[in-house]
Each structure stands twice: as structure tokens, then as C-alpha cells.
Design a protein around this motif. Sequence first.
Motif, PDB file in Angstrom:
ATOM      1  N   ASN A   1       3.758   0.609   2.548  1.00 39.16           N
ATOM      2  CA  ASN A   1       3.455  -0.392   3.574  1.00 39.16           C
ATOM      3  C   ASN A   1       3.528  -1.781   2.954  1.00 39.16           C
ATOM      4  O   ASN A   1       2.964  -2.030   1.891  1.00 39.16           O
ATOM      5  N   TRP A   2       4.201  -2.700   3.630  1.00 36.66           N
ATOM      6  CA  TRP A   2       4.339  -4.093   3.190  1.00 36.66           C
ATOM      7  C   TRP A   2       3.485  -4.941   4.113  1.00 36.66           C
ATOM      8  O   TRP A   2       3.817  -5.108   5.281  1.00 36.66           O
TER       9      TRP A   2
ATOM     10  N   ASP B   1       0.438   5.135   0.858  1.00 38.83           N
ATOM     11  CA  ASP B   1      -0.548   6.051   1.452  1.00 38.83           C
ATOM     12  C   ASP B   1      -0.400   7.463   0.876  1.00 38.83           C
ATOM     13  O   ASP B   1       0.393   7.704  -0.033  1.00 38.83           O
TER      14      ASP B   1
ATOM     15  N   GLY C   1       0.785  -4.200   5.551  1.00 39.66           N
ATOM     16  CA  GLY C   1       0.303  -3.392   6.669  1.00 39.66           C
ATOM     17  C   GLY C   1       1.388  -2.776   7.527  1.00 39.66           C
ATOM     18  O   GLY C   1       1.086  -1.973   8.400  1.00 39.66           O
ATOM     19  N   LYS C   2       2.648  -3.125   7.313  1.00 43.03           N
ATOM     20  CA  LYS C   2       3.745  -2.573   8.115  1.00 43.03           C
ATOM     21  C   LYS C   2       4.539  -1.587   7.265  1.00 43.03           C
ATOM     22  O   LYS C   2       4.983  -1.930   6.166  1.00 43.03           O
ATOM     23  N   PRO C   3       4.730  -0.358   7.770  1.00 42.75           N
ATOM     24  CA  PRO C   3       5.462   0.631   6.978  1.00 42.75           C
ATOM     25  C   PRO C   3       6.934   0.265   6.818  1.00 42.75           C
ATOM     26  O   PRO C   3       7.562  -0.267   7.738  1.00 42.75           O
TER      27      PRO C   3
ATOM     28  N   GLU D   1       0.849  -1.186   0.000  1.00 43.92           N
ATOM     29  CA  GLU D   1       0.000   0.000   0.000  1.00 43.92           C
ATOM     30  C   GLU D   1       0.888   1.241   0.000  1.00 43.92           C
ATOM     31  O   GLU D   1       1.897   1.294   0.699  1.00 43.92           O
TER      32      GLU D   1
END
Length: 143
Positions: free
Chosen positions: A77-78, A71, A80-82, A69
Amino acid sequence: MGMNLGSGSGSGEPEVMMDINTTPLIDVMLVLLIMLIITIPAQLHTVNLDMPVSKPATKKVDPVVIKIEVDANSVINWNGKPLASRAELELKLQEASLMQPQPELHIRSNAKAKYGAVASVMANAQRLGLTKLGIVGSEQFVN
């Protein structure tokens, strides 16, 4: 009403018949036709195909999905973890390219994210040989 009484020559010999007798010829032709019909092989209305041998179905393995992702601040983000840096993204993509079977990358970007950040993620993935890329959430860009 005429009647054939013979020739007017007066001799007792019958007249010579000038026509050929075709009955034996027809009999021989029919015998040859029957022999020809018997010797022709029977035609089969089938098509011979060499079909491959089927193998038992293997278990369907669900693909590994990696969610990337980007943002609004262009932070990547991988799952959910940046990620702290682009080098860390590069390292994670290298690990993913070595996985067998190859994982699917689902890339989701925010509408306010910079184009360069998303393009660099896709370019790095392509350069490392990852071919299963997908852009997720593109319906936000319709308007």
C-alpha cells in the motif's frame, strides 16, 4: 677591640682599595631591566578565532512522508492505497527519488507478510537512491 690605624709604613698615603665598586654596575643593570620590561608587548589572554558569518535561520520545512505498508497477504500500500503491481511501486519510487528535498519512506510491515515483499521494497528504494528509509512498527516483532 682592635682599631685600624693605617699601615705600619709610616707614609701618609692611604692604602689602595682592591675591591671594585659595583654600584654603577647595578644601576646600569636595573636600567636595562626596566627597558626590557617596557619593550615586551603586553600579553593578551584572548584567542583569535575566525568565526563563520551567521545566516538568518531558514524556515523549517517539514519533510514529505510516504507511508508504505505491506499487509499480511504481501500487498503493498502506498499512502493507504493498494498498488496493483511491482511495476507501479517502481514508478512511484522513481517519482519519489526525483523530489527535492528527498521524502522519507516509512515502511510498515505486518508480522505475517513475506520477507521477500518487504526486502524488495527496501532494495528498490535503495537502488533508486532513496536514503531516508525507516522501519515503523517493529515492536510487533519483539515476541
